[in-house]
Design a protein around this motif. Structure first.
Motif, PDB file in Angstrom:
ATOM      1  N   LEU A  21       0.759  -1.434   0.349  1.00  0.00           N
ATOM      2  CA  LEU A  21       0.355  -0.210  -0.112  1.00  0.00           C
ATOM      3  C   LEU A  21       0.716   1.231   0.003  1.00  0.00           C
ATOM      4  CD1 LEU A  21      -2.696  -1.253   2.509  1.00  0.00           C
ATOM      5  CD2 LEU A  21      -3.114  -0.946   0.066  1.00  0.00           C
ATOM      6  N   VAL A  22       2.253   1.340   0.794  1.00  0.00           N
ATOM      7  CA  VAL A  22       2.685   1.829   1.059  1.00  0.00           C
ATOM      8  C   VAL A  22       4.089   2.657  -0.010  1.00  0.00           C
ATOM      9  CG1 VAL A  22       1.384   2.613   3.247  1.00  0.00           C
ATOM     10  CG2 VAL A  22       3.739   1.757   2.662  1.00  0.00           C
ATOM     11  N   GLY A  23       3.928   0.946  -0.359  1.00  0.00           N
ATOM     12  CA  GLY A  23       5.474   1.354  -1.258  1.00  0.00           C
ATOM     13  C   GLY A  23       7.183   0.931  -1.198  1.00  0.00           C
ATOM     14  N   TYR A  24       6.691   0.271   0.510  1.00  0.00           N
ATOM     15  CA  TYR A  24       8.141   0.136   1.491  1.00  0.00           C
ATOM     16  C   TYR A  24       8.038  -1.897   1.535  1.00  0.00           C
ATOM     17  CZ  TYR A  24       8.319   5.283   2.760  1.00  0.00           C
ATOM     18  OH  TYR A  24       8.962   6.353   2.766  1.00  0.00           O
ATOM     19  N   GLY A  25       9.446  -2.256   1.820  1.00  0.00           N
ATOM     20  CA  GLY A  25       9.517  -3.526   2.047  1.00  0.00           C
ATOM     21  C   GLY A  25       8.306  -3.939   3.418  1.00  0.00           C
ATOM     22  N   ARG A  26       8.781  -5.155   3.287  1.00  0.00           N
ATOM     23  CA  ARG A  26       7.835  -5.874   4.435  1.00  0.00           C
ATOM     24  C   ARG A  26       8.705  -5.397   5.749  1.00  0.00           C
ATOM     25  NH1 ARG A  26       8.559  -9.406   8.180  1.00  0.00           N
ATOM     26  NH2 ARG A  26      10.370 -10.608   7.315  1.00  0.00           N
ATOM     27  N   ASP A  27      10.247  -5.333   5.510  1.00  0.00           N
ATOM     28  CA  ASP A  27      11.330  -4.852   6.329  1.00  0.00           C
ATOM     29  C   ASP A  27      10.908  -3.596   6.933  1.00  0.00           C
ATOM     30  OD1 ASP A  27      12.279  -7.824   6.265  1.00  0.00           O
ATOM     31  OD2 ASP A  27      13.868  -7.438   5.288  1.00  0.00           O
ATOM     32  N   THR A  28      11.356  -2.308   6.250  1.00  0.00           N
ATOM     33  CA  THR A  28      11.088  -1.660   6.204  1.00  0.00           C
ATOM     34  C   THR A  28       9.575  -1.429   7.453  1.00  0.00           C
ATOM     35  OG1 THR A  28      12.398  -0.738   4.361  1.00  0.00           O
ATOM     36  CG2 THR A  28      10.719   0.921   5.400  1.00  0.00           C
ATOM     37  N   ILE A  29       8.561  -1.903   7.068  1.00  0.00           N
ATOM     38  CA  ILE A  29       7.739  -1.631   7.972  1.00  0.00           C
ATOM     39  C   ILE A  29       7.614  -1.985   9.481  1.00  0.00           C
ATOM     40  CG2 ILE A  29       5.266  -2.544   7.558  1.00  0.00           C
ATOM     41  CD1 ILE A  29       5.639  -0.344   5.322  1.00  0.00           C
ATOM     42  N   SER A  30       8.059  -3.265   9.323  1.00  0.00           N
ATOM     43  CA  SER A  30       8.720  -4.224  10.457  1.00  0.00           C
ATOM     44  C   SER A  30       9.523  -2.741  11.486  1.00  0.00           C
ATOM     45  CB  SER A  30       9.524  -5.362  10.485  1.00  0.00           C
ATOM     46  OG  SER A  30       9.566  -5.589  11.218  1.00  0.00           O
ATOM     47  N   ARG A  31      10.647  -2.244  10.836  1.00  0.00           N
ATOM     48  CA  ARG A  31      11.105  -1.393  11.930  1.00  0.00           C
ATOM     49  C   ARG A  31      10.897  -0.203  11.772  1.00  0.00           C
ATOM     50  NH1 ARG A  31      15.435  -3.323   7.034  1.00  0.00           N
ATOM     51  NH2 ARG A  31      16.399  -4.871   7.713  1.00  0.00           N
ATOM     52  N   HIS A  32       9.271   0.309  10.911  1.00  0.00           N
ATOM     53  CA  HIS A  32       9.371   1.561  11.982  1.00  0.00           C
ATOM     54  C   HIS A  32       8.275   1.126  12.393  1.00  0.00           C
ATOM     55  CE1 HIS A  32       9.416   3.348   7.180  1.00  0.00           C
ATOM     56  NE2 HIS A  32      10.605   3.639   8.783  1.00  0.00           N
ATOM     57  N   CYS A  33       7.893  -0.142  12.466  1.00  0.00           N
ATOM     58  CA  CYS A  33       6.416  -0.647  13.724  1.00  0.00           C
ATOM     59  C   CYS A  33       7.319  -0.910  15.486  1.00  0.00           C
ATOM     60  CB  CYS A  33       6.006  -1.859  13.967  1.00  0.00           C
ATOM     61  SG  CYS A  33       4.662  -1.925  12.484  1.00  0.00           S
ATOM     62  N   ASN A  34       8.778  -1.629  14.912  1.00  0.00           N
ATOM     63  CA  ASN A  34       9.768  -1.779  16.196  1.00  0.00           C
ATOM     64  C   ASN A  34      10.258  -1.215  16.746  1.00  0.00           C
ATOM     65  OD1 ASN A  34      12.000  -2.142  14.966  1.00  0.00           O
ATOM     66  ND2 ASN A  34      11.034  -4.664  15.115  1.00  0.00           N
ATOM     67  N   GLY A  35      10.409   0.588  16.040  1.00  0.00           N
ATOM     68  CA  GLY A  35      11.283   1.768  16.169  1.00  0.00           C
ATOM     69  C   GLY A  35      12.796   1.290  16.376  1.00  0.00           C
ATOM     70  N   GLN A  36      13.036   0.413  15.599  1.00  0.00           N
ATOM     71  CA  GLN A  36      14.060   0.299  15.108  1.00  0.00           C
ATOM     72  C   GLN A  36      14.318   1.871  14.231  1.00  0.00           C
ATOM     73  OE1 GLN A  36      14.805  -3.531  13.505  1.00  0.00           O
ATOM     74  NE2 GLN A  36      15.744  -4.320  15.107  1.00  0.00           N
ATOM     75  N   ARG A  37      13.764   1.789  12.890  1.00  0.00           N
ATOM     76  CA  ARG A  37      14.369   3.292  11.860  1.00  0.00           C
ATOM     77  C   ARG A  37      12.706   3.517  12.839  1.00  0.00           C
ATOM     78  NH1 ARG A  37      14.593   1.745   5.750  1.00  0.00           N
ATOM     79  NH2 ARG A  37      15.962   1.222   6.146  1.00  0.00           N
ATOM     80  N   GLN A  38      13.431   4.917  12.408  1.00  0.00           N
ATOM     81  CA  GLN A  38      12.609   6.338  12.791  1.00  0.00           C
ATOM     82  C   GLN A  38      11.591   6.981  11.306  1.00  0.00           C
ATOM     83  OE1 GLN A  38      13.593  10.379  13.710  1.00  0.00           O
ATOM     84  NE2 GLN A  38      12.463  10.356  15.142  1.00  0.00           N
ATOM     85  N   ILE A  39       9.820   6.640  11.895  1.00  0.00           N
ATOM     86  CA  ILE A  39       9.157   7.389  10.467  1.00  0.00           C
ATOM     87  C   ILE A  39      10.008   8.530  10.027  1.00  0.00           C
ATOM     88  CG2 ILE A  39       6.655   7.739   9.988  1.00  0.00           C
ATOM     89  CD1 ILE A  39       6.130   5.508  11.998  1.00  0.00           C
ATOM     90  N   HIS A  56       0.121  13.692  13.264  1.00  0.00           N
ATOM     91  CA  HIS A  56       1.229  14.060  14.345  1.00  0.00           C
ATOM     92  C   HIS A  56       1.146  12.763  15.575  1.00  0.00           C
ATOM     93  CE1 HIS A  56      -3.865  14.614  15.379  1.00  0.00           C
ATOM     94  NE2 HIS A  56      -3.618  13.907  16.227  1.00  0.00           N
ATOM     95  N   GLU A  57       0.018  11.659  15.425  1.00  0.00           N
ATOM     96  CA  GLU A  57       0.310  10.642  15.759  1.00  0.00           C
ATOM     97  C   GLU A  57       1.202   9.450  15.271  1.00  0.00           C
ATOM     98  OE1 GLU A  57      -3.302   8.271  16.379  1.00  0.00           O
ATOM     99  OE2 GLU A  57      -4.762   9.785  16.907  1.00  0.00           O
ATOM    100  N   MET A  58       1.938   9.839  14.439  1.00  0.00           N
ATOM    101  CA  MET A  58       3.346   9.198  14.196  1.00  0.00           C
ATOM    102  C   MET A  58       4.168  10.159  14.248  1.00  0.00           C
ATOM    103  SD  MET A  58       2.002   7.338  10.122  1.00  0.00           S
ATOM    104  CE  MET A  58       0.807   8.540   9.877  1.00  0.00           C
ATOM    105  N   ARG A  59       4.231  11.463  13.829  1.00  0.00           N
ATOM    106  CA  ARG A  59       5.329  11.956  13.911  1.00  0.00           C
ATOM    107  C   ARG A  59       4.951  13.902  15.085  1.00  0.00           C
ATOM    108  NH1 ARG A  59      10.484  11.271  12.351  1.00  0.00           N
ATOM    109  NH2 ARG A  59      10.993  13.119  13.724  1.00  0.00           N
ATOM    110  N   PRO A  60       4.805  13.344  16.062  1.00  0.00           N
ATOM    111  CA  PRO A  60       4.112  14.822  16.751  1.00  0.00           C
ATOM    112  C   PRO A  60       5.423  15.815  16.753  1.00  0.00           C
ATOM    113  CG  PRO A  60       4.075  13.177  18.581  1.00  0.00           C
ATOM    114  CD  PRO A  60       4.733  12.626  17.237  1.00  0.00           C
ATOM    115  N   ASP A  61       6.643  15.485  16.510  1.00  0.00           N
ATOM    116  CA  ASP A  61       7.260  16.220  16.432  1.00  0.00           C
ATOM    117  C   ASP A  61       7.830  17.565  15.766  1.00  0.00           C
ATOM    118  OD1 ASP A  61       8.272  13.685  15.336  1.00  0.00           O
ATOM    119  OD2 ASP A  61      10.499  14.617  15.523  1.00  0.00           O
ATOM    120  N   ILE A  62       7.345  16.531  14.190  1.00  0.00           N
ATOM    121  CA  ILE A  62       7.062  17.398  12.668  1.00  0.00           C
ATOM    122  C   ILE A  62       5.835  17.678  12.983  1.00  0.00           C
ATOM    123  CG2 ILE A  62       7.469  16.684  10.607  1.00  0.00           C
ATOM    124  CD1 ILE A  62       9.154  14.214  10.827  1.00  0.00           C
ATOM    125  N   PHE A  63       4.885  17.182  13.220  1.00  0.00           N
ATOM    126  CA  PHE A  63       3.536  17.434  12.295  1.00  0.00           C
ATOM    127  C   PHE A  63       2.303  17.897  13.382  1.00  0.00           C
ATOM    128  CE2 PHE A  63       4.581  14.795   9.649  1.00  0.00           C
ATOM    129  CZ  PHE A  63       4.857  15.352   7.747  1.00  0.00           C
TER     130      PHE A  63
END
Length: 73
Positions: A21-39, A56-63
């Motif tokens: 749906l978003v154009g990322y690989g499964r591993d990237t989604i996993s890293r976003h979900c577990n905090g290994q990679r910041q969204i 704002h719920e994903m990145r309140p520091d930006i949005f």
């Protein structure tokens, strides 16, 4: 639990499906979900468009939430 992972769990969809749906690989989604990679701002926009997660719920520091004058009163 972050909002992305919460949404995925609530909707019972796989990381692979979110990736399609978003154009990322499964591993990237996993890293976003577990905090290994910041969204990133771009990723937040993609998740917002595909899944309806408020930015704002994903990145309140930006949005920030911009309240209207009526909401402040």
């Amino acid at each position: 639990m972050n909002k992305l992972l919460q949404t995925i769990n609530e909707r019972k969809i796989s990381f692979a499906e979110v990736g399609r749906l978003v154009g990322y690989g499964r591993d990237t989604i996993s890293r976003h979900c577990n905090g290994q990679r910041q969204i990133s701002a771009e990723a937040a926009l993609r998740y917002n468009k595909a899944l309806g997660i408020p930015l704002h719920e994903m990145r309140p520091d930006i949005f920030e939430i911009n309240e209207t004058e009526d909401e402040k009163e």
